[in-house]
Design an enzyme around this catalytic site. Structure first.
Site, PDB file in Angstrom:
ATOM      1  N   LYS A  47       3.584  -8.784  13.439  1.00 50.03           N
ATOM      2  CA  LYS A  47       4.433  -9.415  13.546  1.00 50.03           C
ATOM      3  C   LYS A  47       5.878  -8.985  12.928  1.00 50.03           C
ATOM      4  O   LYS A  47       6.974  -9.471  13.063  1.00 50.03           O
ATOM      5  CB  LYS A  47       4.384 -10.880  13.030  1.00 50.03           C
ATOM      6  CG  LYS A  47       3.243 -11.854  13.845  1.00 50.03           C
ATOM      7  CD  LYS A  47       3.140 -13.042  12.927  1.00 50.03           C
ATOM      8  CE  LYS A  47       1.777 -13.837  13.425  1.00 50.03           C
ATOM      9  NZ  LYS A  47       1.436 -14.838  12.594  1.00 50.03           N
ATOM     10  N   GLY A  48       5.460  -8.100  11.829  1.00 50.70           N
ATOM     11  CA  GLY A  48       6.509  -7.806  10.960  1.00 50.70           C
ATOM     12  C   GLY A  48       7.798  -7.160  11.462  1.00 50.70           C
ATOM     13  O   GLY A  48       8.809  -7.339  10.768  1.00 50.70           O
ATOM     14  N   ASP A 104       8.042  -2.310  10.713  1.00 49.07           N
ATOM     15  CA  ASP A 104       8.410  -3.051   9.501  1.00 49.07           C
ATOM     16  C   ASP A 104       8.466  -1.931   8.165  1.00 49.07           C
ATOM     17  O   ASP A 104       9.582  -1.771   7.801  1.00 49.07           O
ATOM     18  CB  ASP A 104       8.202  -4.229   9.282  1.00 49.07           C
ATOM     19  CG  ASP A 104       6.530  -4.484   9.197  1.00 49.07           C
ATOM     20  OD1 ASP A 104       5.806  -3.336   9.230  1.00 49.07           O
ATOM     21  OD2 ASP A 104       6.229  -5.361   8.640  1.00 49.07           O
ATOM     22  N   ASP A 107       2.893   1.996   5.091  1.00 52.11           N
ATOM     23  CA  ASP A 107       2.275   2.187   3.847  1.00 52.11           C
ATOM     24  C   ASP A 107       1.398   3.323   3.841  1.00 52.11           C
ATOM     25  O   ASP A 107       1.468   4.321   3.500  1.00 52.11           O
ATOM     26  CB  ASP A 107       1.670   0.562   3.711  1.00 52.11           C
ATOM     27  CG  ASP A 107       1.055   0.428   2.243  1.00 52.11           C
ATOM     28  OD1 ASP A 107       1.672   0.863   1.401  1.00 52.11           O
ATOM     29  OD2 ASP A 107       0.202  -0.192   2.483  1.00 52.11           O
ATOM     30  N   LYS A 135       6.867   3.718   2.552  1.00 58.03           N
ATOM     31  CA  LYS A 135       6.373   3.622   1.039  1.00 58.03           C
ATOM     32  C   LYS A 135       5.494   4.998   0.805  1.00 58.03           C
ATOM     33  O   LYS A 135       4.340   4.748   0.955  1.00 58.03           O
ATOM     34  CB  LYS A 135       5.504   2.349   0.634  1.00 58.03           C
ATOM     35  CG  LYS A 135       6.144   1.385   0.154  1.00 58.03           C
ATOM     36  CD  LYS A 135       4.932   0.361  -0.448  1.00 58.03           C
ATOM     37  CE  LYS A 135       4.879  -0.881   0.383  1.00 58.03           C
ATOM     38  NZ  LYS A 135       3.821  -1.740  -0.154  1.00 58.03           N
ATOM     39  N   VAL A 157       6.498  -5.850  -0.953  1.00 60.89           N
ATOM     40  CA  VAL A 157       7.856  -6.317  -0.567  1.00 60.89           C
ATOM     41  C   VAL A 157       7.557  -7.615   0.474  1.00 60.89           C
ATOM     42  O   VAL A 157       6.748  -7.371   1.257  1.00 60.89           O
ATOM     43  CB  VAL A 157       8.742  -5.704  -0.082  1.00 60.89           C
ATOM     44  CG1 VAL A 157       9.326  -4.591  -1.333  1.00 60.89           C
ATOM     45  CG2 VAL A 157       8.566  -4.472   0.812  1.00 60.89           C
ATOM     46  N   ASP A 163       5.874 -10.412   5.496  1.00 63.53           N
ATOM     47  CA  ASP A 163       5.269 -11.459   4.807  1.00 63.53           C
ATOM     48  C   ASP A 163       4.318 -11.193   3.545  1.00 63.53           C
ATOM     49  O   ASP A 163       3.737  -9.803   3.522  1.00 63.53           O
ATOM     50  CB  ASP A 163       4.222 -12.091   6.011  1.00 63.53           C
ATOM     51  CG  ASP A 163       2.997 -11.343   6.275  1.00 63.53           C
ATOM     52  OD1 ASP A 163       3.109 -10.243   6.660  1.00 63.53           O
ATOM     53  OD2 ASP A 163       2.033 -12.075   6.196  1.00 63.53           O
ATOM     54  N   ARG A 169       8.682 -14.328   5.586  1.00 61.06           N
ATOM     55  CA  ARG A 169       9.234 -13.576   6.946  1.00 61.06           C
ATOM     56  C   ARG A 169      10.995 -14.075   7.019  1.00 61.06           C
ATOM     57  O   ARG A 169      11.558 -13.115   7.677  1.00 61.06           O
ATOM     58  CB  ARG A 169       8.654 -13.618   7.922  1.00 61.06           C
ATOM     59  CG  ARG A 169       7.218 -13.253   8.185  1.00 61.06           C
ATOM     60  CD  ARG A 169       6.530 -13.135   9.607  1.00 61.06           C
ATOM     61  NE  ARG A 169       5.116 -13.192   9.693  1.00 61.06           N
ATOM     62  CZ  ARG A 169       4.375 -11.789   9.535  1.00 61.06           C
ATOM     63  NH1 ARG A 169       4.915 -10.707   9.516  1.00 61.06           N
ATOM     64  NH2 ARG A 169       3.120 -12.148   9.564  1.00 61.06           N
TER      65      ARG A 169
HETATM   66  P1  IMP Z   1      -0.373   0.697   6.871  1.00 59.93           P
HETATM   67  O1  IMP Z   1      -1.323   0.769   8.046  1.00 59.93           O
HETATM   68  O2  IMP Z   1      -1.009   0.924   5.522  1.00 59.93           O
HETATM   69  O3  IMP Z   1       0.825   1.977   7.041  1.00 59.93           O
HETATM   70  O4  IMP Z   1       0.384  -0.693   6.842  1.00 59.93           O
HETATM   71  C1  IMP Z   1       1.234  -1.008   7.663  1.00 59.93           C
HETATM   72  C2  IMP Z   1       1.437  -2.542   7.626  1.00 59.93           C
HETATM   73  O5  IMP Z   1       0.876  -3.126   6.523  1.00 59.93           O
HETATM   74  C3  IMP Z   1       2.714  -2.876   7.803  1.00 59.93           C
HETATM   75  O6  IMP Z   1       3.007  -3.117   9.087  1.00 59.93           O
HETATM   76  C4  IMP Z   1       2.909  -4.417   7.077  1.00 59.93           C
HETATM   77  O7  IMP Z   1       2.396  -5.255   8.190  1.00 59.93           O
HETATM   78  C5  IMP Z   1       1.830  -4.161   6.052  1.00 59.93           C
HETATM   79  N1  IMP Z   1       2.450  -4.005   4.772  1.00 59.93           N
HETATM   80  C6  IMP Z   1       2.292  -2.870   4.306  1.00 59.93           C
HETATM   81  N2  IMP Z   1       3.214  -2.919   2.896  1.00 59.93           N
HETATM   82  C7  IMP Z   1       3.420  -4.137   2.952  1.00 59.93           C
HETATM   83  C8  IMP Z   1       4.417  -4.862   1.990  1.00 59.93           C
HETATM   84  O8  IMP Z   1       4.778  -4.334   0.829  1.00 59.93           O
HETATM   85  N3  IMP Z   1       4.716  -6.398   2.136  1.00 59.93           N
HETATM   86  C9  IMP Z   1       4.339  -6.532   3.441  1.00 59.93           C
HETATM   87  N4  IMP Z   1       3.771  -6.035   4.243  1.00 59.93           N
HETATM   88  C10 IMP Z   1       3.263  -4.926   4.074  1.00 59.93           C
HETATM   89 MG    MG Z   2       3.517  -4.747  10.443  1.00 63.85          MG
END
Ligand code: IMP
Ligand code: MG
Length: 183
Positions: A47-48, A104, A107, A135, A157, A163, A169
């Site tokens: 949803k982000g 969004d 990470d 990040k 964040v 969220d 959100r």
């Molecule tokens: P990844 O698969 O670890 O890159 O994570 C991506 C998803 O984790 C993003 O689409 C977000 O939904 C969530 N996410 C990662 N960091 C944050 C944050 O700081 N705040 C909120 N959601 C986050």
């Molecule tokens: Mg997301």
């Protein structure tokens, strides 16, 4: 969640509304220049992405379609589960499209690397990724977006679509989440 603890969860604003607006306007112009009148398909990862995507698409002037997929990598908390589930997929063929995946935040990189791989297999005309936030310090899988609006440090964040436990959100800015409030 009470109003009081909701407010306490917001530690400090790290990116304000104007900064977001300026970067999105630049990103829209950049997308226009990349596709030069060719139609694009923006694919948002729910949803982000939804707040970012709705502003982004209004800053793009090439012919533009929109679609959504839903992925889950966080389960109501700060720690990633390590798994990526695509819980809602596209109904349409993407082989005739210039696709831009809209996220969004990157990470660990797990979500996007998995989604990117699956989209590549469907042979879109071109495939790019845009992310609002990045990040890089948290990366586990080496994956980078083609367009990244803001690089942030390793903090959790919320706001502008992002969220914590489905809340926050609605904030019009991006804020550091105050983890103290949930200890
Ligand atoms: P990844 O698969 O670890 O890159 O994570 C991506 C998803 O984790 C993003 O689409 C977000 O939904 C969530 N996410 C990662 N960091 C944050 C944050 O700081 N705040 C909120 N959601 C986050
Ligand atoms: Mg997301």
């Amino acid at each position: 969640m009470t109003q009081d603890s909701y407010v306490k969860g917001i530690k400090r604003i790290i990116i304000n509304e104007n900064e977001i607006k300026t970067k999105i306007s630049e990103a829209g112009k950049y997308i226009d220049s990349l596709y030069d009148g060719r139609p694009i398909l923006l694919v948002g990862i729910l949803k982000g992405c939804f707040v970012f995507l709705s502003d982004l698409m209004r800053n793009v002037s090439v012919p533009c379609e929109v679609a959504f997929i839903a992925a889950q990598s966080y389960y109501d908390g700060i720690d990633s589960s390590g798994n990526v589930d695509i819980i809602m997929d596209l109904k349409k063929e993407v082989s005739g499209y210039h696709v831009i995946i809209v996220e969004d935040i990157i990470d660990t990189g797990r979500t996007l690397s998995e989604i990117f791989r699956r989209f590549k297999e469907r042979h879109p005309l071109t495939l790019r990724v845009i992310t609002l936030l990045d990040k890089p310090e948290r990366r586990i899988i080496d994956f980078n977006a083609d367009i990244s609006l803001f690089t942030i440090e390793d903090i959790f964040v919320v706001g502008y679509g992002l969220d914590y436990g489905e809340y926050y959100r609605n904030l019009p800015y991006i804020a550091e989440f105050n983890a103290e409030t949930i200890k």
